[in-house]
Design a protein around this motif. Structure first.
Motif, PDB file in Angstrom:
ATOM      1  N   LEU A 145       0.857  -1.184   0.000  1.00 24.43           N
ATOM      2  CA  LEU A 145       0.000   0.000   0.000  1.00 24.43           C
ATOM      3  C   LEU A 145       0.895   1.237   0.000  1.00 24.43           C
ATOM      4  CD1 LEU A 145      -2.757   1.484   0.491  1.00 24.43           C
ATOM      5  CD2 LEU A 145      -2.278   1.244   2.942  1.00 24.43           C
ATOM      6  N   ILE A 146       0.670   2.112  -0.989  1.00 26.57           N
ATOM      7  CA  ILE A 146       1.451   3.359  -1.036  1.00 26.57           C
ATOM      8  C   ILE A 146       0.753   4.407  -0.178  1.00 26.57           C
ATOM      9  CG2 ILE A 146       2.319   5.219  -2.504  1.00 26.57           C
ATOM     10  CD1 ILE A 146       2.358   3.262  -4.833  1.00 26.57           C
ATOM     11  N   ILE A 147       1.481   4.996   0.751  1.00 29.08           N
ATOM     12  CA  ILE A 147       0.908   6.131   1.474  1.00 29.08           C
ATOM     13  C   ILE A 147       1.859   7.334   1.403  1.00 29.08           C
ATOM     14  CG2 ILE A 147      -0.406   4.623   3.045  1.00 29.08           C
ATOM     15  CD1 ILE A 147       1.408   5.540   5.289  1.00 29.08           C
ATOM     16  N   GLY A 148       1.263   8.506   1.260  1.00 29.31           N
ATOM     17  CA  GLY A 148       2.049   9.744   1.166  1.00 29.31           C
ATOM     18  C   GLY A 148       2.325  10.302   2.547  1.00 29.31           C
ATOM     19  N   CYS A 149       3.521  10.853   2.736  1.00 24.92           N
ATOM     20  CA  CYS A 149       3.891  11.380   4.054  1.00 24.92           C
ATOM     21  C   CYS A 149       4.469  12.786   3.910  1.00 24.92           C
ATOM     22  CB  CYS A 149       4.951  10.501   4.705  1.00 24.92           C
ATOM     23  SG  CYS A 149       4.575   8.756   4.627  1.00 24.92           S
ATOM     24  N   PHE A 150       3.954  13.688   4.729  1.00 24.81           N
ATOM     25  CA  PHE A 150       4.487  15.054   4.719  1.00 24.81           C
ATOM     26  C   PHE A 150       5.678  15.171   5.651  1.00 24.81           C
ATOM     27  CE2 PHE A 150       0.031  15.730   3.429  1.00 24.81           C
ATOM     28  CZ  PHE A 150       0.278  16.351   2.220  1.00 24.81           C
ATOM     29  N   GLU A 151       6.480  16.203   5.385  1.00 21.88           N
ATOM     30  CA  GLU A 151       7.649  16.476   6.211  1.00 21.88           C
ATOM     31  C   GLU A 151       7.243  17.096   7.543  1.00 21.88           C
ATOM     32  OE1 GLU A 151      11.655  18.575   4.653  1.00 21.88           O
ATOM     33  OE2 GLU A 151      10.107  18.310   3.170  1.00 21.88           O
TER      34      GLU A 151
ATOM     35  N   LEU B 173       6.586   3.918  12.358  1.00 15.82           N
ATOM     36  CA  LEU B 173       6.760   5.048  11.432  1.00 15.82           C
ATOM     37  C   LEU B 173       7.279   6.285  12.169  1.00 15.82           C
ATOM     38  CD1 LEU B 173       3.576   4.729   9.157  1.00 15.82           C
ATOM     39  CD2 LEU B 173       5.739   3.479   9.063  1.00 15.82           C
ATOM     40  N   GLY B 174       6.712   6.517  13.335  1.00 20.85           N
ATOM     41  CA  GLY B 174       7.155   7.642  14.150  1.00 20.85           C
ATOM     42  C   GLY B 174       8.629   7.509  14.525  1.00 20.85           C
ATOM     43  N   ARG B 175       9.018   6.289  14.848  1.00 18.68           N
ATOM     44  CA  ARG B 175      10.413   6.006  15.226  1.00 18.68           C
ATOM     45  C   ARG B 175      11.350   6.326  14.052  1.00 18.68           C
ATOM     46  NH1 ARG B 175      12.362   1.229  18.176  1.00 18.68           N
ATOM     47  NH2 ARG B 175      10.391   1.380  19.279  1.00 18.68           N
ATOM     48  N   MET B 176      10.912   5.954  12.842  1.00 20.38           N
ATOM     49  CA  MET B 176      11.756   6.212  11.666  1.00 20.38           C
ATOM     50  C   MET B 176      11.908   7.707  11.408  1.00 20.38           C
ATOM     51  SD  MET B 176      11.195   3.217   8.906  1.00 20.38           S
ATOM     52  CE  MET B 176       9.704   3.933   8.312  1.00 20.38           C
ATOM     53  N   ALA B 177      10.857   8.463  11.742  1.00 22.81           N
ATOM     54  CA  ALA B 177      10.939   9.909  11.574  1.00 22.81           C
ATOM     55  C   ALA B 177      11.917  10.503  12.581  1.00 22.81           C
ATOM     56  CB  ALA B 177       9.561  10.541  11.724  1.00 22.81           C
ATOM     57  N   VAL B 178      11.831  10.037  13.811  1.00 25.13           N
ATOM     58  CA  VAL B 178      12.726  10.551  14.869  1.00 25.13           C
ATOM     59  C   VAL B 178      14.192  10.253  14.528  1.00 25.13           C
ATOM     60  CG1 VAL B 178      13.422  10.267  17.285  1.00 25.13           C
ATOM     61  CG2 VAL B 178      10.981  10.418  16.693  1.00 25.13           C
TER      62      VAL B 178
ATOM     63  N   GLU C  59      15.372   8.273   9.488  1.00 23.62           N
ATOM     64  CA  GLU C  59      15.472   7.248   8.443  1.00 23.62           C
ATOM     65  C   GLU C  59      14.505   7.559   7.308  1.00 23.62           C
ATOM     66  OE1 GLU C  59      15.465   2.982   9.935  1.00 23.62           O
ATOM     67  OE2 GLU C  59      15.545   4.194  11.747  1.00 23.62           O
ATOM     68  N   PHE C  60      13.351   8.054   7.716  1.00 19.57           N
ATOM     69  CA  PHE C  60      12.375   8.473   6.711  1.00 19.57           C
ATOM     70  C   PHE C  60      11.588   9.636   7.285  1.00 19.57           C
ATOM     71  CE2 PHE C  60       8.229   8.730   4.808  1.00 19.57           C
ATOM     72  CZ  PHE C  60       8.544   8.725   3.459  1.00 19.57           C
TER      73      PHE C  60
ATOM     74  N   VAL D 216       6.044   7.280   0.825  1.00 22.81           N
ATOM     75  CA  VAL D 216       6.703   8.192  -0.122  1.00 22.81           C
ATOM     76  C   VAL D 216       6.571   9.617   0.387  1.00 22.81           C
ATOM     77  CG1 VAL D 216       4.674   8.269  -1.656  1.00 22.81           C
ATOM     78  CG2 VAL D 216       6.912   8.942  -2.537  1.00 22.81           C
ATOM     79  N   GLY D 217       7.665  10.351   0.331  1.00 19.87           N
ATOM     80  CA  GLY D 217       7.701  11.708   0.855  1.00 19.87           C
ATOM     81  C   GLY D 217       7.022  12.698  -0.074  1.00 19.87           C
ATOM     82  N   LEU D 218       6.292  13.623   0.538  1.00 19.83           N
ATOM     83  CA  LEU D 218       5.576  14.647  -0.243  1.00 19.83           C
ATOM     84  C   LEU D 218       6.101  16.052   0.041  1.00 19.83           C
ATOM     85  CD1 LEU D 218       1.959  13.288   0.316  1.00 19.83           C
ATOM     86  CD2 LEU D 218       3.181  13.303  -1.854  1.00 19.83           C
ATOM     87  N   GLY D 219       7.114  16.170   0.884  1.00 16.19           N
ATOM     88  CA  GLY D 219       7.607  17.501   1.248  1.00 16.19           C
ATOM     89  C   GLY D 219       6.653  18.190   2.211  1.00 16.19           C
ATOM     90  N   LYS D 220       6.663  19.522   2.176  1.00 17.50           N
ATOM     91  CA  LYS D 220       5.837  20.261   3.134  1.00 17.50           C
ATOM     92  C   LYS D 220       4.381  20.347   2.675  1.00 17.50           C
ATOM     93  CE  LYS D 220       9.342  22.812   5.509  1.00 17.50           C
ATOM     94  NZ  LYS D 220      10.591  22.697   4.700  1.00 17.50           N
ATOM     95  N   ARG D 221       3.490  20.195   3.616  1.00 15.47           N
ATOM     96  CA  ARG D 221       2.047  20.210   3.332  1.00 15.47           C
ATOM     97  C   ARG D 221       1.635  21.402   2.470  1.00 15.47           C
ATOM     98  NH1 ARG D 221      -3.179  17.664   3.764  1.00 15.47           N
ATOM     99  NH2 ARG D 221      -3.374  18.665   1.769  1.00 15.47           N
TER     100      ARG D 221
END
Ligand code: BES
Ligand code: MN
Ligand code: ZN
Length: 492
Positions: free
Chosen positions: A18-24, A42-47, A50-51, A75-80
């Motif tokens: 499943l592809i999900i978009g993630c903002f910075e 996912l939160g851990r990877m942000a901290v 890693e992503f 997949v990264g989407l940059g800033k909202r």
């Protein structure tokens, strides 16, 4: 790739990925829900950085049974606040390329859920189709192991308009089919994609999409006096041709938009031969022609309410005992005489006869696309096509189309003074001036053959082929021009 549209909650949908978009900068509901299901992974990877949602970055995460989806492709989407359609398109392309690398052949996407419902779906679809392109026709070994995508499922929220979504998917698929045709044509080597091959492709398009097709062969070109096109083809055993395709989406009324594409199936430089290093890339010198064919196919499938004429002057530029040579003087179809000072400046020669010929269709607007000058690559690199013209409204419309579809263009001036270096002592014009301002002097040359027609010229020398993989365009032929033309035509 097959595309399905279903109403389903991403969190409850079973799929290999499943592809999900993630903002910075913000975590949306879906991200948070997935994070919770994965116990904070996912939160851990942000901290740990890693992503963290950087535009076009990707990360594949196995869900180990904690979600019905076997994997999440983040997949990264940059800033909202900076989210635009083009970013969604790119993110979607990046995501499918990551799935290809992991050999995951079918997947679902929820990427469009973060954008405006009207346009996001089409952008996400386009990105996935464009990013999943590959050209492996000439690989004979281990064919069974070659990867290809099976299908993508677009997840619509409850209450989403499925019929509308299906129509948007179809539109995206039509455009991408045109792009793929253009990419295929450019990818084929020069010994396959000959002038005859382009003519045959045009004929097939005509049959498939009910277009009018006319191919002017050698004898007809001679009778007409298309001596500039003929001269370029003289050194080759493949005869030059003029391909004309017509699409009537606006009935008998309405002047057509005429699209002219440079169709040099291989450019050796001719007697003014090019250096050997990198010469193989000159199989791409028909990318303008490919874009015109791709755009015509897409326009026909989309049933755009416009009349279109595609004109492709095609030839192979080769050195030979019969080849045209420096010092020769030609009388072009327009009657203007041209002194040849460099046989490698052949694109403007085949185009000048085509542009003059095109005027018999009384174009509402005329746009040519050509891999015309190395100077354009020097000026703009590979990030934008050069744009010139005699009509600011048309130029502006193309700029706007380029901005919204992601195929960037940059305007160059066409002031009269640029023409001074193109004056010949013996003829009306010469075909090559000095190196300085080479894209503009080439554009200025073309301008001498368009009369009063509203005209724009796109130099795609730097954008038709890419040595690096981009989000919506794997390394190689880009199919540039197709989406730009379609976006322009849709805006008319
Ligand atoms: N097809 C080339 C231009 C080109 C260069 C396309 C690099 C793609 C990548 C064109 O026919 C050409 O050879 N132009 C010459 C013109 C010069 C002789 C005035 C050039 O740019 O060097
Ligand atoms: Mn050339
Ligand atoms: Zn060329």
């Amino acid at each position: 790739m097959k595309i399905d549209v279903i109403s389903a909650t991403p969190l409850k949908h079973t799929t290999p990925a499943l592809i999900i978009g993630c903002f910075e900068d913000v975590r949306d509901e879906l991200f948070s829900a997935c994070d919770a299901a994965l116990e904070g992974c996912l939160g851990r990877m942000a901290v740990s950085r890693e992503f963290c949602g950087k535009l076009n970055s990707t990360r594949l995460v196995h869900t180990l049974g904690k979600l019905p989806a076997e994997r999440l492709l983040l997949v990264g989407l940059g800033k909202r606040a900076e989210l635009v359609e083009e970013r969604l398109r790119q993110a979607s392309g990046s995501a499918v390329q990551a799935l290809r690398a992991a050999k995951v052949a079918s997947f679902a996407t929820s990427l469009h859920l973060v954008g405006k419902p009207e346009s996001a779906l089409e952008a996400v679809c386009e990105g996935a189709l464009l990013g999943s392109y590959g050209f492996e026709l000439y690989k004979t070994k281990e064919r069974a192991e070659l990867f290809s995508f099976e299908g993508m499922t677009l997840l619509l929220p409850k209450g989403g308009n499925r019929q509308e979504a299906v129509a948007r998917v179809a539109a995206a698929a039509a455009v991408c089919r045109g792009v793929s045709l253009a990419r295929d044509l450019v990818s084929h080597p020069g010994n396959v994609a000959t002038t005859g091959y382009l003519a045959e492709t045009a004929r097939e398009l005509a049959v498939r999409h009910k277009l009018l097709c006319e191919i002017l062969e050698l004898d007809e070109l001679e009778l007409l006096g298309m001596n500039a096109l003929l001269a370029v083809g003289k050194g080759s055993v493949e005869p030059p041709r003029l391909i004309v395709l017509e699409y009537r989406g606006a009935g008998d009324s309405g002047r057509p938009v005429v699209m002219v594409g440079k169709g040099i199936t291989f450019d050796s430089g001719g007697i003014s031969i090019k250096p050997g290093a990198g010469m193989e890339e000159m199989k791409t010198d028909m990318a303008g022609a490919a874009a015109v064919l791709g755009a015509l196919e897409a326009a026909a499938v989309l049933k755009l309410p416009v009349n279109l004429v595609g004109i492709i002057p095609t030839a192979e530029n080769m050195p030979d005992g019969k080849a045209y040579k420096p010092g020769d003087v030609l009388t072009s179809l327009s009657g203007q005489t041209i002194e040849i000072t460099n046989t490698d400046a052949e694109g403007r020669l085949v185009l000048c006869d085509a542009l003059h010929y095109a005027q018999k269709y009384k174009p509402a607007a005329m746009i040519d696309l050509a891999t015309l000058t190395g100077a354009c690559v020097v000026a703009l690199g590979h990030e934008a096509s050069g744009l010139m013209g005699n009509d600011q409204k048309l130029v502006n419309a193309l700029k706007k189309a380029g901005e919204s579809c992601g195929e960037r263009v940059w305007e160059l001036p066409l002031w009269d003074e640029y023409g001074e270096v193109m004056k010949s002592d013996i003829a009306d014009l010469k075909n090559a001036g000095s190196r300085d301002g080479g894209s503009i002097t080439a554009g200025w040359f073309l301008k001498q053959f368009v009369g009063k027609t509203h005209w724009a010229h796109l130099d795609i020398a730097g954008t038709a082929w890419s040595d690096k993989t981009r989000p919506c365009s794997p390394k190689g032929a880009t199919g540039v021009g197709v989406r730009l033309l379609i976006e322009y035509l849709r805006g008319r």
